[in-house]
Each structure stands twice: as structure tokens, then as C-alpha cells.
Motif scaffolding. Structure first.
Motif, PDB file in Angstrom:
ATOM      1  N   PHE A   1      -4.373 -55.397  21.085  1.00 13.10           N
ATOM      2  CA  PHE A   1      -3.349 -54.718  21.880  1.00 13.10           C
ATOM      3  C   PHE A   1      -3.911 -54.321  23.242  1.00 13.10           C
ATOM      4  O   PHE A   1      -3.283 -54.549  24.279  1.00 13.10           O
ATOM      5  N   VAL A   2      -5.100 -53.732  23.222  1.00 18.37           N
ATOM      6  CA  VAL A   2      -5.746 -53.321  24.481  1.00 18.37           C
ATOM      7  C   VAL A   2      -6.018 -54.531  25.362  1.00 18.37           C
ATOM      8  O   VAL A   2      -5.774 -54.497  26.582  1.00 18.37           O
ATOM      9  N   VAL A   3      -6.494 -55.618  24.767  1.00 19.87           N
ATOM     10  CA  VAL A   3      -6.792 -56.836  25.532  1.00 19.87           C
ATOM     11  C   VAL A   3      -5.535 -57.396  26.189  1.00 19.87           C
ATOM     12  O   VAL A   3      -5.524 -57.723  27.391  1.00 19.87           O
ATOM     13  N   VAL A   4      -4.454 -57.512  25.420  1.00 18.45           N
ATOM     14  CA  VAL A   4      -3.217 -58.099  25.939  1.00 18.45           C
ATOM     15  C   VAL A   4      -2.602 -57.212  27.021  1.00 18.45           C
ATOM     16  O   VAL A   4      -2.220 -57.708  28.097  1.00 18.45           O
ATOM     17  N   VAL A   5      -2.508 -55.912  26.778  1.00 21.29           N
ATOM     18  CA  VAL A   5      -1.907 -55.006  27.760  1.00 21.29           C
ATOM     19  C   VAL A   5      -2.728 -54.979  29.054  1.00 21.29           C
ATOM     20  O   VAL A   5      -2.175 -55.015  30.161  1.00 21.29           O
TER      21      VAL A   5
ATOM     22  N   LEU B   1      -3.273 -56.608  34.730  1.00 24.96           N
ATOM     23  CA  LEU B   1      -4.096 -57.281  35.731  1.00 24.96           C
ATOM     24  C   LEU B   1      -3.308 -58.370  36.456  1.00 24.96           C
ATOM     25  O   LEU B   1      -3.421 -58.520  37.683  1.00 24.96           O
ATOM     26  N   PHE B   2      -2.495 -59.127  35.713  1.00 27.96           N
ATOM     27  CA  PHE B   2      -1.760 -60.252  36.294  1.00 27.96           C
ATOM     28  C   PHE B   2      -0.271 -59.951  36.467  1.00 27.96           C
ATOM     29  O   PHE B   2       0.522 -60.891  36.637  1.00 27.96           O
ATOM     30  N   TYR B   3       0.108 -58.685  36.439  1.00 30.01           N
ATOM     31  CA  TYR B   3       1.529 -58.319  36.419  1.00 30.01           C
ATOM     32  C   TYR B   3       2.319 -58.931  37.575  1.00 30.01           C
ATOM     33  O   TYR B   3       3.368 -59.555  37.362  1.00 30.01           O
ATOM     34  N   HIS B   4       1.832 -58.759  38.785  1.00 32.83           N
ATOM     35  CA  HIS B   4       2.592 -59.231  39.951  1.00 32.83           C
ATOM     36  C   HIS B   4       2.704 -60.753  39.971  1.00 32.83           C
ATOM     37  O   HIS B   4       3.751 -61.303  40.355  1.00 32.83           O
TER      38      HIS B   4
ATOM     39  N   ILE C   1      -1.508 -68.842  35.720  1.00 32.74           N
ATOM     40  CA  ILE C   1      -0.689 -67.741  35.215  1.00 32.74           C
ATOM     41  C   ILE C   1       0.124 -68.187  34.006  1.00 32.74           C
ATOM     42  O   ILE C   1       0.305 -67.427  33.044  1.00 32.74           O
ATOM     43  N   ASN C   2       0.621 -69.419  34.045  1.00 36.29           N
ATOM     44  CA  ASN C   2       1.330 -69.954  32.876  1.00 36.29           C
ATOM     45  C   ASN C   2       0.410 -69.995  31.661  1.00 36.29           C
ATOM     46  O   ASN C   2       0.824 -69.687  30.529  1.00 36.29           O
ATOM     47  N   THR C   3      -0.832 -70.386  31.892  1.00 34.36           N
ATOM     48  CA  THR C   3      -1.810 -70.421  30.804  1.00 34.36           C
ATOM     49  C   THR C   3      -2.057 -69.025  30.253  1.00 34.36           C
ATOM     50  O   THR C   3      -2.114 -68.831  29.029  1.00 34.36           O
ATOM     51  N   VAL C   4      -2.185 -68.052  31.131  1.00 33.78           N
ATOM     52  CA  VAL C   4      -2.386 -66.670  30.705  1.00 33.78           C
ATOM     53  C   VAL C   4      -1.215 -66.199  29.844  1.00 33.78           C
ATOM     54  O   VAL C   4      -1.410 -65.592  28.779  1.00 33.78           O
ATOM     55  N   LEU C   5       0.009 -66.522  30.269  1.00 32.17           N
ATOM     56  CA  LEU C   5       1.193 -66.076  29.544  1.00 32.17           C
ATOM     57  C   LEU C   5       1.251 -66.659  28.132  1.00 32.17           C
ATOM     58  O   LEU C   5       1.494 -65.936  27.158  1.00 32.17           O
ATOM     59  N   VAL C   6       1.010 -67.953  28.002  1.00 27.37           N
ATOM     60  CA  VAL C   6       1.110 -68.570  26.673  1.00 27.37           C
ATOM     61  C   VAL C   6      -0.054 -68.139  25.770  1.00 27.37           C
ATOM     62  O   VAL C   6       0.115 -68.003  24.552  1.00 27.37           O
ATOM     63  N   LEU C   7      -1.235 -67.895  26.348  1.00 26.31           N
ATOM     64  CA  LEU C   7      -2.358 -67.428  25.532  1.00 26.31           C
ATOM     65  C   LEU C   7      -2.120 -65.999  25.034  1.00 26.31           C
ATOM     66  O   LEU C   7      -2.445 -65.671  23.886  1.00 26.31           O
ATOM     67  N   LEU C   8      -1.543 -65.165  25.888  1.00 24.33           N
ATOM     68  CA  LEU C   8      -1.197 -63.808  25.460  1.00 24.33           C
ATOM     69  C   LEU C   8      -0.138 -63.848  24.355  1.00 24.33           C
ATOM     70  O   LEU C   8      -0.190 -63.078  23.394  1.00 24.33           O
ATOM     71  N   THR C   9       0.813 -64.766  24.505  1.00 25.93           N
ATOM     72  CA  THR C   9       1.850 -64.925  23.483  1.00 25.93           C
ATOM     73  C   THR C   9       1.233 -65.377  22.164  1.00 25.93           C
ATOM     74  O   THR C   9       1.614 -64.912  21.083  1.00 25.93           O
ATOM     75  N   ALA C  10       0.258 -66.281  22.248  1.00 20.16           N
ATOM     76  CA  ALA C  10      -0.416 -66.763  21.042  1.00 20.16           C
ATOM     77  C   ALA C  10      -1.112 -65.617  20.310  1.00 20.16           C
ATOM     78  O   ALA C  10      -1.008 -65.498  19.080  1.00 20.16           O
TER      79      ALA C  10
END
Length: 276
Positions: free
Chosen positions: A144-148, A153-156, A178-187
Motif C-alpha cells: 500500500f505504501v509503495v503504490v500510494v 510521485l507520478f501524479y501530474h 507512465i503507462n508502464t507505471v500505471l499497469v504495474l501499480l494495477t498489477a
């Protein structure tokens, strides 16, 4: 039994904490995914998670450590969906379908080789948050801490590609990263959510709080905060109702979520008719 008496049970306290954290993550990422029309990526990655957990159990991992064993495979699958969409020149939903079908096929094959569906694998399919251990709760808190932290960090950048990816690219934002970050966080979130509502219902936990909040929210941050509140409330209510009524917890959580959505949709429709 009163609501305060519920907190006398350690397993319920762990379930409420873990469920609330996972619900918050699903709500945050769900708003990005819904607005980008990537809602079904959660369902696709859930199928891969099934195969990954089956592999971990097949290799002899204990149930408590199966989640850790599943994370690398699910992250790899999320990255694979992106690369399939980019290099094979196929649409995102087709890439999700390919990866998810392979994931579920691997899971079924391994379950068959292991002699059928055992209790551990069955609990991952349909969720069993009331059995969450202290070790699994610790995993949830850390991830949870890692994802949040990563979202902050990449919010904007995430916000920019959500509303206009081409403009974001021309503004110098590395959209592919950024797309990679989003799908990895989703995973990562999908792996956490499988113990809360089960692999079969994960996509609903990603989608319903987000689409409910978007019925009313005027701004992106308001939508995200409202989605988090609705997600956490649905998990708490679902756990309490399922415990008191002896009902399946994952299904109860999703039905509470759907009730919120139906009420929000009906209220919005009534307001529209009143204004018309």
C-alpha cells in the motif's frame, strides 16, 4: 452483537484494515483506469494472478507466501500487455484478452496436474479476507505504501496522460514510461485484492467505486477522494454484513458497491429529470 464488539475479534480487525487499504488502492487506480477506458485490465491481470498462484502452490509455496510468489509473474504479464499492444499492433482489449486467457489456462492446467482445486486455490478464486494472516496484513501495508508513494510521485504525469495522452507527449512527458507505471501499480493492487474479494471479482472493486464517484464529482481530485471513501465504506459494510449474516464476504462487498452505484445513478437521473 454490537458493532463495537466486532473489534474484539483479531481476524476481523485484520480483515477491516487490509480490506480498507486495498479498497483505497483500487479506488485511486480505478479512477485513472476508468477514464482511460482500461477498466478490464484488472480482470485480465486477475486471470494471470490465478495462474501465478496456482504455479506458486504447485511449486510448494505455503498459502501465506503464494501472494509473494505471484507478484513477479503478474508484473511481467502487465508489462507484456503493454508490449503486445505497442509492438503487435493490436488493440489494448485484445492484448488483455490474450494474456488473461493464457493466465487462466496455465492455472487450470496446473490445478489439474496437482490433482484438482484444493482449498487454498479455491479461496483465491472467491476471496477469503476473514482468514488473512498477520504476515499477509504486513504485505498489504508495505505494498500500500509503495503504490500510494508512486502515485503521488507520478501524479501530474498520470493525470496528464489520462485526459490527453498526445498533448502529454508533446509536452515532454514520457507517456510510455507512465503507462508502464500505471499497469504495474494495477498489477500489484490486483495481487492484493485477490484475498479481499477473490480473483473473479477484482475488476468490480476497481470499477464500481470509480464509476460511482464520477456520477457526481466535478473535479478529478474530488472524484478520487469520493471513490476512496465509497470503496472503504463498501468493504467495511461488506465485512460486517457478511460476518453477521454468515454470507460470502467478497460477494457481499461487491453487492454493497453495486448498491452505492445504483443509488448514485438513480439520484443523478432524478436530479436531471427535476432540472429538465
Amino acid at each position: 452483537m454490537t458493532f463495537s464488539e466486532i473489534f474484539q475479534y483479531g481476524f476481523l480487525v485484520r480483515a477491516l484494515i487490509a480490506g480498507s487499504l486495498v479498497a483505497a488502492l483500487c479506488a485511486i487506480l480505478g479512477v485513472f483506469l476508468v477514464l482511460r477506458r482500461l477498466s478490464l485490465i484488472g480482470d485480465g491481470l486477475a486471470h494471470v494472478t490465478f495462474g501465478s498462484v496456482a504455479l506458486a502452490l504447485f511449486l510448494g509455496f505455503r498459502s501465506a507466501y503464494a501472494t509473494l510468489g505471484a507478484i513477479p509473474a503478474v508484473l511481467l504479464a502487465a508489462f507484456g500487455i503493454l508490449k503486445l499492444a505497442e509492438r503487435a499492433r493490436i488493440y489494448g482489449d485484445a492484448a488483455i484478452g490474450i494474456v488473461s486467457s493464457v493466465g487462466i489456462a496455465v492455472g487450470i492446467m496446473l490445478a489439474s496436474l496437482a490433482g484438482g482445486f484444493n482449498i487454498d486455490l479455491f479461496s483465491y478464486l472467491f476471496g477469503n479476507i476473514l482468514s488473512i494472516s498477520r504476515f499477509e496484513l504486513s504485505q498489504t501495508v508495505i505494498l500500500f505504501v509503495v503504490v500510494v508513494a508512486t502515485v503521488i510521485l507520478f501524479y501530474h504525469d498520470l493525470l496528464a496522460i489520462t485526459f490527453d495522452e498526445e498533448l502529454a507527449r508533446t509536452s515532454g512527458i514520457r507517456a510510455d514510461r507512465i503507462n508502464t507505471v500505471l499497469v504495474l501499480l494495477t498489477a500489484l493492487t490486483v495481487v492484493l485484492a485477490m484475498k479481499v474479494v477473490g480473483i473473479m471479482l477484482i475488476s468490480a472493486l476497481l470499477i464500481l467505486p470509480a464509476v460511482t464517484s464520477l456520477q457526481f464529482a466535478r473535479g478529478f481530485r474530488v472524484a478520487m477522494v469520493l471513490a476512496v471513501l465509497l470503496g472503504v465504506l463498501s468493504v467495511v459494510a461488506g465485512i460486517v454484513i457478511s460476518f453477521l449474516g454468515n454470507l460470502p464476504t467478497g460477494a457481499t462487498i461487491i453487492l454493497v458497491n453495486f448498491t452505492f452505484f445504483a443509488a448514485a445513478f438513480a439520484l443523478r437521473h432524478l436530479r436531471y429529470l427535476a432540472g429538465a
